[in-house]
Scaffold this motif. Structure first.
Motif, PDB file in Angstrom:
ATOM      1  N   GLN A  21       0.820  -1.211   0.000  1.00  0.00           N
ATOM      2  CA  GLN A  21       0.000   0.000   0.000  1.00  0.00           C
ATOM      3  C   GLN A  21       0.856   1.264   0.000  1.00  0.00           C
ATOM      4  OE1 GLN A  21      -3.939  -0.790   2.430  1.00  0.00           O
ATOM      5  NE2 GLN A  21      -2.313  -2.124   3.189  1.00  0.00           N
ATOM      6  N   LEU A  61      -3.674  -1.001  -4.164  1.00  0.00           N
ATOM      7  CA  LEU A  61      -4.965  -0.821  -3.494  1.00  0.00           C
ATOM      8  C   LEU A  61      -5.503  -2.186  -3.073  1.00  0.00           C
ATOM      9  CD1 LEU A  61      -7.103   1.384  -2.819  1.00  0.00           C
ATOM     10  CD2 LEU A  61      -8.163   0.865  -5.033  1.00  0.00           C
ATOM     11  N   PHE A  68      -4.401  -7.258  -4.378  1.00  0.00           N
ATOM     12  CA  PHE A  68      -3.948  -5.880  -4.528  1.00  0.00           C
ATOM     13  C   PHE A  68      -3.886  -5.522  -6.006  1.00  0.00           C
ATOM     14  CE2 PHE A  68      -2.795  -6.954  -0.294  1.00  0.00           C
ATOM     15  CZ  PHE A  68      -2.819  -5.765   0.422  1.00  0.00           C
ATOM     16  N   PRO A 102      -7.752  -1.527   5.265  1.00  0.00           N
ATOM     17  CA  PRO A 102      -6.382  -1.964   5.536  1.00  0.00           C
ATOM     18  C   PRO A 102      -6.219  -2.639   6.897  1.00  0.00           C
ATOM     19  CG  PRO A 102      -6.392   0.247   4.630  1.00  0.00           C
ATOM     20  CD  PRO A 102      -7.821  -0.095   4.951  1.00  0.00           C
ATOM     21  N   TYR A 156      -2.363  -1.441   9.776  1.00  0.00           N
ATOM     22  CA  TYR A 156      -1.860  -0.558   8.739  1.00  0.00           C
ATOM     23  C   TYR A 156      -1.307   0.732   9.322  1.00  0.00           C
ATOM     24  CZ  TYR A 156      -1.148   2.144   4.581  1.00  0.00           C
ATOM     25  OH  TYR A 156      -0.551   2.902   3.601  1.00  0.00           O
TER      26      TYR A 156
END
Length: 348
Positions: free
Chosen positions: A148, A153, A199, A312, A316
């Motif tokens: 990330q 994403l 992702f 996340p 995160y």
């Protein structure tokens, strides 16, 4: 430790590690150029993790981060934890967190495992062997952070490469994306990319899809009806499960890891693919209506984004050292931009 002013990262690390002494050996993983070194106070922990990550290349001498996995009793941290809000459709307490500037301690409520997240120290502490899956998730969360930070994403989706084409599989809770994915892997032209965490990132040649080294983790209802997976259960256990009422089998939580290359063959895992399409499982269990497959424009069907957007999570940490919040809103436009040009179909 009621006075937070007395707590710093070194104090938290010391509390979690206790008097455990690290052994000399380490497990070094190379995740597409991102090096993770795992150290522990017990060889058995490293052996367990090495077995799980057997499909991941081993790292070189240099590592980008070092994780300590400390096998010990559940630690009574004495910290004032705050519950992390569950996602829609999920109930019960799962995670709680305690923050100081630059660091967060995450508590797994059901197991008592503790995890220190910071840019300088990363520690998992507690019965690591008993709850090895939570340690594995913690290791993967560090790679997810790195992805990330580099423009990827996160999607709540599985990923496959089918005859050279990347395909994402998303669905609402209980939609069957893992079951569908494993059925598709029966075809030798299909390779595994990821399960549950996909992702995506636009590139000059389209949209790239990348996975994390997390094996499919499934319930018995998926196993008993797929001959390829029968070896995960004893014959006696499978017979017991098949005798259960379908509704009871559907709701049974009893997790099993699927080692893709052991079951489907060597070379069936790829880490990245060119994303060509997204399949969204939008059906309702128990519906009497015939299944329909419909091409959709996600920009015109924004409600479908709820099936593939993913938080996340509590681990995160942004590049500036701050942490993600459970109240942060999704950036729908970021998903629409990233998926521009990717064909989408809805199974209803």
């Amino acid at each position: 430790m009621a006075d937070n002013s007395d707590i710093d990262i070194a104090t938290l690390k010391s509390m979690l590690q206790g008097d455990a002494e690290l052994i000399d050996e380490s497990l070094d993983l190379d995740l597409d150029g991102y090096g993770i070194r795992i150290r522990s106070n017990q060889a058995a922990v490293l052996e367990r993790l090495a077995s799980y990550f057997s499909h991941v290349p081993r790292g070189a001498a240099r590592a980008d981060i070092e994780i300590l996995a400390i096998e010990r009793e559940v630690v009574d941290a004495g910290l004032a934890f705050t519950d992390w809000a569950r996602e829609p459709g999920k109930s019960g307490r799962k995670d709680a967190y305690f923050d100081i500037p630059g660091a967060r301690v995450v508590l797994k409520v059901r197991t008592g495992m503790l995890f220190l997240q910071s840019q300088s120290s990363l520690v998992a502490a507690g019965p690591c062997l008993q709850y090895d899956n939570q340690v594995i998730n913690y290791v993967n969360s560090q790679y997810m952070n790195w992805l990330q930070h580099h423009g990827w994403l996160i999607c709540h989706a599985s990923g496959l490469e089918i005859n050279g084409h990347g395909v994402g599989l998303a669905g609402f809770s209980g939609g069957g994306k893992s079951t569908l994915m494993l059925n598709l892997l029966d075809d030798d032209g299909v390779n595994y990319v990821t399960n549950d965490r996909l992702f995506i990132r636009p590139s000059g040649k389209g949209v790239l899809a990348r996975g994390i080294p997390k094996l499919p983790r499934i319930n018995p209802g998926t196993i008993v009806h797929n001959p390829k997976l029968h070896g995960l259960l004893s014959r006696e256990r499978r017979d017991e499960l098949l005798s259960l009422p379908p509704e009871e089998l559907w709701h049974l939580e009893e997790k099993y890891d699927v080692h893709v290359e052991q079951i489907y063959g060597a070379g069936r895992v790829c880490t990245q693919a060119q994303l060509h399409s997204f399949v969204i499982l939008n059906w309702q269990r128990g519906s009497a209506e015939e299944t329909r497959v419909t091409a959709v424009d996600i920009g015109q069907r924004r409600e479908l984004l709820q099936a593939l957007m993913k938080s996340p999570g509590p681990f995160y940490q942004y590049p500036d050292g701050s942490f993600h919040s459970d109240t942060a809103a999704f950036d729908e436009q970021a998903y629409l931009d990233a998926l521009h040009g990717v064909a989408a179909v809805s199974y209803t």
